[in-house]
Enzyme design. Structure first.
Site, PDB file in Angstrom:
ATOM      1  N   ASP A  98       0.863  -1.185   0.000  1.00  0.00           N
ATOM      2  CA  ASP A  98       0.000   0.000   0.000  1.00  0.00           C
ATOM      3  C   ASP A  98       0.898   1.233   0.000  1.00  0.00           C
ATOM      4  O   ASP A  98       1.944   1.223   0.654  1.00  0.00           O
ATOM      5  CB  ASP A  98      -0.891   0.011   1.251  1.00  0.00           C
ATOM      6  CG  ASP A  98      -2.165   0.835   1.081  1.00  0.00           C
ATOM      7  OD1 ASP A  98      -2.032   2.038   0.759  1.00  0.00           O
ATOM      8  OD2 ASP A  98      -3.251   0.277   1.276  1.00  0.00           O
ATOM      9  N   TYR A 125     -13.116   6.901 -12.030  1.00  0.00           N
ATOM     10  CA  TYR A 125     -13.198   5.643 -11.283  1.00  0.00           C
ATOM     11  C   TYR A 125     -13.866   4.560 -12.124  1.00  0.00           C
ATOM     12  O   TYR A 125     -13.337   3.454 -12.276  1.00  0.00           O
ATOM     13  CB  TYR A 125     -13.983   5.874  -9.996  1.00  0.00           C
ATOM     14  CG  TYR A 125     -14.072   4.662  -9.089  1.00  0.00           C
ATOM     15  CD1 TYR A 125     -12.929   4.122  -8.507  1.00  0.00           C
ATOM     16  CD2 TYR A 125     -15.305   4.083  -8.796  1.00  0.00           C
ATOM     17  CE1 TYR A 125     -13.007   3.017  -7.659  1.00  0.00           C
ATOM     18  CE2 TYR A 125     -15.396   2.986  -7.942  1.00  0.00           C
ATOM     19  CZ  TYR A 125     -14.243   2.455  -7.387  1.00  0.00           C
ATOM     20  OH  TYR A 125     -14.322   1.368  -6.552  1.00  0.00           O
ATOM     21  N   TYR A 177      -5.224 -10.561 -20.669  1.00  0.00           N
ATOM     22  CA  TYR A 177      -4.148 -11.408 -20.160  1.00  0.00           C
ATOM     23  C   TYR A 177      -4.614 -12.859 -20.022  1.00  0.00           C
ATOM     24  O   TYR A 177      -3.844 -13.800 -20.241  1.00  0.00           O
ATOM     25  CB  TYR A 177      -3.632 -10.884 -18.811  1.00  0.00           C
ATOM     26  CG  TYR A 177      -2.406 -10.014 -18.941  1.00  0.00           C
ATOM     27  CD1 TYR A 177      -1.152 -10.497 -18.601  1.00  0.00           C
ATOM     28  CD2 TYR A 177      -2.502  -8.711 -19.418  1.00  0.00           C
ATOM     29  CE1 TYR A 177      -0.019  -9.706 -18.717  1.00  0.00           C
ATOM     30  CE2 TYR A 177      -1.377  -7.908 -19.537  1.00  0.00           C
ATOM     31  CZ  TYR A 177      -0.143  -8.414 -19.186  1.00  0.00           C
ATOM     32  OH  TYR A 177       0.974  -7.629 -19.320  1.00  0.00           O
TER      33      TYR A 177
END
Length: 326
Positions: A34, A148, A162
């Site tokens: 973090d 967001y 991916y």
């Protein structure tokens, strides 16, 4: 055989810290990461003495490396409240795009399974309710919420790329409104905003007519759903949330009853693109994961209220009314 090793980004945040606790309880070696731009180190400081927990103060929007083998990654690094992503819009977009790209690359290099935290906000202001995973959403990419919403939509797209191109083991959770201890009292979301106002003896502020709906899931239920999804073999998005829908007006009444206060409700103008309905269709979660929420809103709110009451008075008194009924 040694412990499984998991990297959890956004580890000092509300949901990330609870996930750290859960995986410690499951006897994983947990690496928390973090940059503390919105997280709070106090949420995980109880884990620091443990030999199977490490913390990295790092921004995942830059190159990410962790030493040794890695079995799983949970990508939960992102501002998640309107106050945060309106204050730091560029960082919000970067963690959803560059950060997700970096962690997908790390997962590929380590041959790890990765679960990314998406959100009900990918549905925008929905035109259907409840929202199921096959609904594509009604999102304004250039509105205030776009930083967001679109970060999360891109995150889902690159994760699936991916999965299909590199055959990476990926999981995507779409998180609906979640609450519980360790939420920030003034993070801009409706639940802590209402409780904060009640604790200060202030009137409760509702934006718009209050007929908007939300569905609140207690954090323990949310963590259980995420755990089950990570351990499943399903690569596509899954809603994890509580389908028990309530209007903001009704919710304000519940908070007034819970807190035993005498406040009245005041109304202000509705913000741009504020969703009118928010209710998950959790059919997939039930069928694929055997998951459904167990904690009632009444029970969860009592626990959460006691947590907020226990905070230092200076935190209770710190006010910010710019919340968005999220």
């Amino acid at each position: 055989m040694g412990r499984k090793r998991i990297l959890i980004t956004g580890a000092a945040g509300f949901l990330g810290s609870h996930l750290c606790d859960r995986f410690i309880k499951e006897d994983f070696h947990v690496m928390g990461m973090d940059n503390l731009i919105t997280g709070d180190i106090r949420n995980i400081e109880h884990l620091f003495p443990l030999e199977n927990f490490n913390f990295y103060n790092h921004d995942v929007s830059t190159f990410v490396h962790v030493p040794g083998e890695l079995d799983y990654i949970l990508h939960f690094a992102s501002p998640a409240s309107p106050i945060d992503y309106l204050k730091i819009p560029i960082q919000t977009l970067k963690v959803g795009s560059l950060g997700t790209h970096n962690l997908l690359g790390l997962a590929r290099s380590k041959k790890a399974r990765i679960l990314v935290a998406s959100t009900s906000e990918v549905y925008g202001d929905p035109t259907v309710s409840p929202q199921s995973e096959d609904y594509w959403g009604n999102v304004n990419p250039v509105g205030p919420r776009g930083v967001y919403d679109e970060a999360k939509r891109f995150q889902e797209a690159i994760t699936m790329a991916y999965h299909t191109f590199h055959k990476l083991e990926t999981r995507i959770v779409r998180i609906f409104n979640t609450y519980g201890p360790r939420m920030r009292l003034n993070d801009g979301r409706v639940l802590p905003a209402f409780i904060g106002q009640a604790l200060r003896g202030e009137d409760l502020t509702i934006f718009g007519d209050g007929k908007q709906t939300r569905s609140f899931c207690y954090v323990d239920d949310q963590v259980e759903g995420i755990f089950r999804l990570l351990m499943s073999d399903y690569p596509y998005p899954v809603n994890i949330g509580n389908p028990d829908e309530i209007t903001i007006n009704q919710f304000a009444e519940e908070i007034i009853k819970l807190t035993g206060t005498k406040q009245k409700v005041v109304h202000q103008d509705l913000p741009i693109d504020d969703p009118k309905q928010r209710r998950p269709d959790i059919t997939k979660a039930k069928e694929l994961l055997g998951w459904a929420p167990k904690v009632s809103r009444e029970e969860g709110l009592k626990i959460t209220y006691q947590y907020f009451k226990s905070l230092p008075q200076r935190e209770i008194n710190h006010k910010d009314f710019t919340y968005y009924n999220k």
